[in-house]
Design a protein around this motif. Sequence first.
Motif, PDB file in Angstrom:
ATOM      1  N   ASN A 169       0.830  -1.203   0.000  1.00 48.53           N
ATOM      2  CA  ASN A 169       0.000   0.000   0.000  1.00 48.53           C
ATOM      3  C   ASN A 169       0.866   1.257   0.000  1.00 48.53           C
ATOM      4  N   GLY A 210      -6.116   2.237   7.880  1.00 48.22           N
ATOM      5  CA  GLY A 210      -6.335   2.792   6.541  1.00 48.22           C
ATOM      6  C   GLY A 210      -5.665   4.118   6.298  1.00 48.22           C
ATOM      7  N   SER A 213      -4.058   4.219   2.781  1.00 53.97           N
ATOM      8  CA  SER A 213      -5.120   4.177   1.766  1.00 53.97           C
ATOM      9  C   SER A 213      -5.818   5.524   1.632  1.00 53.97           C
ATOM     10  N   LYS A 217      -5.862   7.349  -1.965  1.00 51.43           N
ATOM     11  CA  LYS A 217      -7.141   7.636  -2.617  1.00 51.43           C
ATOM     12  C   LYS A 217      -7.226   9.101  -3.024  1.00 51.43           C
TER      13      LYS A 217
END
Length: 575
Positions: A169, A210, A213, A217
């Motif tokens: 990630n 997260g 992420s 995003k």
Amino acid sequence: MYSLPLMPQHIIAAGTFVLVVALPALYRALLPKPIPGIPYKKGSDRRILGDVQDVLKWNYETKEIWSYMRRLAVELDSPVIQVFMRPFGKPWVIVNDFREAHDIQMFRSSDFDRARVLEDIFGVLLPSCHVWMPTNDKFRAHRNLIRDTMSPAFLNGIVAPALHERCQNMLELWKERARLAQGRPFEGDHDIFRATLDIILAATFELEAGTISTHKKHLSGLKEMKLPDGQDLPAVFPEINDPKEFTSIRSLLDSVEIGLNSPLPTPHMKFALSFYPELSAARKYKDEMIGQRVQRAWDKFYANPDAQGSVHCAMDLLIQRQAQMAKKENRDMTYDIQAIKGELFGFIAAGHETTSTTICWAIKYLTEYQEVQKILRDKLRETHHCAFAAGRLPSADEIVSNTTAYLDAFIEENHRCGNTVPTIVRHTINDTTILGHKIPKGTDVFMLTNGPSYQAPSFSVDETLRTKSSQDGKGKFGNWSSEDIDQFSPDRWLVSEGNGEVRFDARAGPAHPYGVGQRGCFGSKFAQLELKVILTLIVWTFELKPIPAALAGFEGHDKNTKRAQKVYIRLSKVD
């Protein structure tokens, strides 16, 4: 008969006499009390604050503390010195000798224990964690409680795959940053801290923060952004709010600095965690989050302690173990919620900061030493030749199952030079000696890992001043050559065998990245796994290109670890 009352002038005269007589005596009583025979800076014993003002001045100029202690030891030409850092308290003893430090940690536990200074700080933030506890039955019970979290089965089977996935990630986020930066350098340390916290929260509580992420995003939705004119000027990305899961835990971890910088660390920490709004809310969130996960694990294993494939994090492992013990002993399942909460949060606190900082230093050395980076990439390709031939990343299983000697050597040299933890602290529980110097009971002893014998030539020490165990240890570790001890060279850790094979030798020379002995770092195996996986994937995926001198340099910032002041990266995808 009656005595006449004193007139005001009599009172003034008497008061003046008392002040003239008492003040010098009071001043002398407040001065530092040196330990006889141990060198110290001339004149510091005649100041109430001792060495404090000199250290603060050094810290203001350099942002470091422990490099001052190293410099002072060299100036005094002694492997054992003392500094006066606690007004009205005992001197600190500073040791600059690898063999003595190793001997104290490994063989002298009857005289040396965990430092009280750690209890002053971590005893408040981590009240039920073994990190700060003295070595007693309670400490051993806590270590026994979490011992399985360092087992190969858990680390390789549960942690490594989660670590591998979340590191990818971060690599995907860096691809987005590199795309938008268009060849310009950018800061990399914040993402490293985010990614490692994502990793350790998942491994400990199966919590999906997260954080990475969220940033990925946002950036993936941008076609371009405003950039500076020069290619050597850093790209600055839009501000993005981190998730609460990250900010809450990070705020608590950063609160350690309150205690480190306070003359009254324990009451200051208690006040801050209770009344600073950000910290109070963070602690509440942390307690609720852990409590929910304990309950979830309890529900999972209460009826079926031997459930296969149900362990996904350290929390599961601990609760399942408690359930299995209860079943074996034919009793109701019980567990010490405070001990579990304390130990697992301590696992996060101790592991996240040190590993993140160590990876930041590794990024800097890979960037500065381009040939080292190239050799490491080539050696990794040799080790994982199947993955290289298939044009894919090595899997988590491939990374943990195979050894790359040059990677191990690079990691160890990064520990030695990056020096994430510049000192190991112990507390004397008896009157004892260090290299012939008498050390009173109750003295904090700081063993530096940033100076003579580690990063600079050793002091000359009379062997007869060493303990028998220290004398017996002579020759069990190598010594670094004075010609290149100050240089970064992974090759110093490699040994060529007669058959042409090259292997990593952990005893090639002095280094103490995790400490040793019964009070060495409990999570060292977890940290080693993180470093092995993360560095493999970074070097496999990206070429870390050179950066301008203004963004480079190896200056440190002593906080709860020794962080790098600047961590900039300029990335290009490896072909």
